[in-house]
Design a protein around this motif. Structure first.
Motif, PDB file in Angstrom:
ATOM      1  N   SER A 252      69.312  57.939  20.071  1.00 26.56           N
ATOM      2  CA  SER A 252      69.091  59.231  20.724  1.00 26.56           C
ATOM      3  C   SER A 252      67.660  59.341  21.236  1.00 26.56           C
ATOM      4  N   ASN A 253      67.406  60.438  21.905  1.00 24.87           N
ATOM      5  CA  ASN A 253      66.044  60.822  22.260  1.00 24.87           C
ATOM      6  C   ASN A 253      65.291  61.239  21.000  1.00 24.87           C
ATOM      7  N   SER A 254      64.011  61.399  21.104  1.00 26.92           N
ATOM      8  CA  SER A 254      63.180  61.856  19.975  1.00 26.92           C
ATOM      9  C   SER A 254      62.862  63.340  20.148  1.00 26.92           C
ATOM     10  N   ILE A 255      62.880  64.063  19.054  1.00 24.44           N
ATOM     11  CA  ILE A 255      62.479  65.462  19.073  1.00 24.44           C
ATOM     12  C   ILE A 255      61.341  65.664  18.079  1.00 24.44           C
ATOM     13  N   THR A 256      60.529  66.664  18.338  1.00 15.90           N
ATOM     14  CA  THR A 256      59.382  66.965  17.473  1.00 15.90           C
ATOM     15  C   THR A 256      59.628  68.277  16.746  1.00 15.90           C
ATOM     16  N   VAL A 257      59.436  68.253  15.451  1.00 14.52           N
ATOM     17  CA  VAL A 257      59.629  69.434  14.608  1.00 14.52           C
ATOM     18  C   VAL A 257      58.345  69.668  13.810  1.00 14.52           C
ATOM     19  N   THR A 258      57.898  70.903  13.782  1.00 13.75           N
ATOM     20  CA  THR A 258      56.707  71.264  13.011  1.00 13.75           C
ATOM     21  C   THR A 258      57.078  72.232  11.901  1.00 13.75           C
ATOM     22  N   VAL A 259      56.713  71.867  10.675  1.00 18.47           N
ATOM     23  CA  VAL A 259      56.890  72.746   9.525  1.00 18.47           C
ATOM     24  C   VAL A 259      55.544  73.399   9.259  1.00 18.47           C
ATOM     25  N   GLU A 260      55.493  74.700   9.447  1.00 22.36           N
ATOM     26  CA  GLU A 260      54.234  75.412   9.325  1.00 22.36           C
ATOM     27  C   GLU A 260      53.894  75.673   7.865  1.00 22.36           C
ATOM     28  N   PRO A 261      52.620  75.626   7.511  1.00 23.91           N
ATOM     29  CA  PRO A 261      52.215  75.919   6.125  1.00 23.91           C
ATOM     30  C   PRO A 261      52.500  77.362   5.786  1.00 23.91           C
ATOM     31  N   GLU A 262      52.837  77.597   4.539  1.00 23.04           N
ATOM     32  CA  GLU A 262      53.143  78.956   4.085  1.00 23.04           C
ATOM     33  C   GLU A 262      51.842  79.715   3.873  1.00 23.04           C
ATOM     34  N   THR A 263      51.676  80.793   4.594  1.00 20.68           N
ATOM     35  CA  THR A 263      50.460  81.595   4.462  1.00 20.68           C
ATOM     36  C   THR A 263      50.578  82.508   3.262  1.00 20.68           C
ATOM     37  N   GLU A 264      49.511  82.558   2.473  1.00 20.00           N
ATOM     38  CA  GLU A 264      49.497  83.414   1.291  1.00 20.00           C
ATOM     39  C   GLU A 264      49.234  84.851   1.707  1.00 20.00           C
ATOM     40  N   PRO A 265      50.146  85.769   1.439  1.00 17.62           N
ATOM     41  CA  PRO A 265      49.906  87.171   1.787  1.00 17.62           C
ATOM     42  C   PRO A 265      48.875  87.788   0.845  1.00 17.62           C
ATOM     43  N   PRO A 266      48.313  88.891   1.228  1.00 15.44           N
ATOM     44  CA  PRO A 266      47.394  89.592   0.324  1.00 15.44           C
ATOM     45  C   PRO A 266      48.069  89.904  -1.001  1.00 15.44           C
ATOM     46  N   VAL A 267      47.272  89.963  -2.043  1.00 13.03           N
ATOM     47  CA  VAL A 267      47.802  90.220  -3.382  1.00 13.03           C
ATOM     48  C   VAL A 267      48.559  91.538  -3.397  1.00 13.03           C
ATOM     49  N   GLY A 268      49.760  91.508  -3.929  1.00 13.36           N
ATOM     50  CA  GLY A 268      50.567  92.708  -4.050  1.00 13.36           C
ATOM     51  C   GLY A 268      51.350  93.056  -2.811  1.00 13.36           C
TER      52      GLY A 268
END
Length: 400
Positions: A252-268
Motif C-alpha cells: 500500500s501507500n504510506s500514511i503518517t499518524v501523529t499521537v499527541e502527548p497528553e497535556t496535564e490539565p490544571p489541578v482539580g
C-alpha cells in the motif's frame, strides 16, 4: 554439350512428374520468401509496441485514516481499499474480506525504526473438506474479486495492537495475495443428501430399468426445486488447495499518524467538589472577605484557553442514610459523571464502594442537581467531571 544432347532426351511419365514436383516446390518457396519479407515490418512493430506497453498491476492497495492527529488514548482506525485490476480473481477470503488483510502492517517511528505490536493482529484461515463430483476436496474459504471492483475493509483501532506512545509514525500495509484457478460452491445439505441417494439407486442391482429411471427423475426434480428455492441465497465458495496458481506481493501507500502527548490539565480541573460536608449537621457558608465575591464555579476549576468550565445552578444535598446510625459507618463517596450540553448530569458512576447505601444516596442527590454547562468558544460542550460527598457521623451518634 548439354544443349547439343537435349534433342536426344527421352521424355517419360516419371520425368514429367518429377519436373512438375520440382516446379511446385520452387514456386512455394518464392511465395513464402515474399510473405516473410512483407510481414517482417509488422512483427517488429508489434514487438516494439509490446515492449513499450506498461504492465497493469494485479490489484492496488490504498490505505487511509480519517485524520492524522490523535490523542494518546484515542482509537486510530484504518481503512483499506483493494482496487482490483482488469481480471476476475479467485483469492482467499482471509486476505480481502476479513481482519486478516491487516496482519502485515508495518509501523515505523520518526527515526525509521520498526515498531513491533504488543498484540499481533491474527485471523484464522482454516481449511475445509468440501464434496465435489463425489470426491472430497481440501479447500480454503474463497472470495471472487471482480474485475475493476473495489473491496473496502476497516480496522477499528490499531492502538489495540500497538499501544503507540506520543510521536509521529509511518504506517504501510502489504498483502501476499494468493490466486487460484478453481472454485467450488458448496451445495445445500439437502441437495447433497439427494445426490447420495441417487448414487445408491444408480448402483442398486435389484431395481429394474424403468423403476430406477423413475426414482432418479424424482430426485432430479427435488434437486431443481431446492435450487430454485435457494437461488437468491449467498453461497460460499471454496478454493481447492491444489489449484493455487501463484502469489502477488501487494504494497500500500504510506500514511503518517501523529499521537499527541497528553497535556496535564490544571489541578482539580476534572473534580467538582461542591460539598465540604454532606450530613445532617450542615455548617453555614462563610461570607467572603470584604471586596471579594463568592465564586459560583465549583472548587478546583480554573479557566484556560477558550474553555469555560461548568457551574452549579442548583445544589442538592444528599439525604443522610438511616443505616449510618445503625452501623456507625461513614466516609467519602467519589462520583464521576458527565455534564451534558444542557447542564444535566448523566453517566453517573461511583468510584468508591463504601456500601450501607452511601453511594446510592450520593447518586440520588447528584441527579437532582443542575448546572451551567461548560463552553468552548462560546458553545456549550459536555465535560466529564468528578465530585465527592463526605458522609460523617454526628458527634452524639454514639449515644443513640
Amino acid at each position: 554439350m548439354i544443349f547439343r544432347d537435349i534433342g536426344n532426351l527421352k521424355i517419360t511419365p516419371t520425368f514429367v512428374t518429377l519436373f512438375l514436383l520440382l516446379s511446385v516446390v520452387t514456386i512455394i518457396g518464392c511465395i513464402g520468401s515474399l510473405q516473410t519479407t512483407t510481414t517482417q515490418p509488422e512483427t517488429d512493430e508489434a514487438t516494439s509496441a509490446a515492449e513499450t506497453e506498461t504492465p497493469t498491476a494485479l490489484a492496488e492497495l490504498q490505505l487511509s485514516t480519517p485524520k492524522t492527529n490523535y490523542a494518546t488514548k484515542e482509537a486510530i482506525p484504518l481503512e483499506l481499499n483493494i482496487q482490483n485490476g482488469k481480471f476476475d480473481l479467485l483469492v482467499p477470503s482471509f486476505s480481502v474480506a476479513t481482519k486478516g488483510a491487516f496482519t502485515q502492517i508495518t509501523v515505523n517511528d520518526a527515526n525509521g525504526q520498526i515498531v513491533n505490536p504488543k498484540h499481533p493482529i491474527t485471523q484464522e484461515n482454516p481449511q475445509k473438506y468440501v464434496q465435489s463430483d463425489g470426491k472430497t476436496v481440501r479447500c480454503i474459504h474463497g472470495f471472487e474479486l471482480k474485475a475493476s471492483e473495489t473491496q473496502e475493509l476497516k480496522l477499528k483501532d490499531i492502538q489495540r495492537y500497538y499501544l503507540l506512545q506520543p510521536g509521529t509514525y509511518t504506517v504501510t500495509l502489504s498483502i501476499e495475495l494468493e490466486v487460484y484457478t478453481e472454485s467450488i460452491t458448496e451445495e445445500h445439505p439437502e441437495i447433497r443428501e439427494l445426490k447420495q441417494d441417487m448414487a445408491r439407486i444408480q448402483n442398486d442391482p435389484n431395481l429394474q430399468g424403468a423403476a430406477k429411471q423413475d426414482a432418479l427423475s424424482y430426485y432430479q426434480e427435488q434437486i431443481k426445486f431446492i435450487q430454485e428455492r435457494h437461488k437468491d441465497a449467498v453461497k460460499d465458495i471454496y478454493l481447492p488447495v491444489k489449484s493455487l496458481r501463484g502469489k502477488a506481493s501487494l504494497v500500500s501507500n504510506s500514511i503518517t499518524v501523529t499521537v499527541e502527548p497528553e497535556t496535564e490539565p490544571p489541578v482539580g480541573l476534572k473534580q467538582i467538589r461542591p460539598f465540604r460536608k454532606a450530613n445532617r449537621h450542615v455548617e453555614p457558608e462563610t461570607e467572603p472577605p470584604a471586596g471579594q465575591t463568592q465564586s459560583e464555579t465549583p472548587s478546583g476549576f480554573e479557566d484556560f484557553a477558550s474553555v469555560v468550565h461548568p457551574k452549579f445552578k442548583n445544589k442538592v444535598k444528599p439525604e443522610y442514610p438511616k443505616s449510618l446510625n445503625e452501623t456507625k459507618k461513614g466516609g467519602e463517596v467519589l462520583l464521576q459523571f458527565t455534564i451534558d450540553e444542557n447542564g444535566s448530569p448523566k453517566d453517573i458512576v461511583a468510584l468508591t464502594n463504601l456500601g450501607f447505601g452511601l453511594e446510592a444516596a450520593a447518586i440520588e442527590a447528584l441527579k437532582k442537581c443542575t448546572f451551567d454547562p461548560a463552553t468552548k468558544d462560546g458553545k456549550p460542550i459536555s465535560m466529564q467531571v468528578q465530585t465527592s460527598y463526605n458522609f460523617t457521623l454526628p458527634e452524639n451518634v454514639d449515644s443513640l
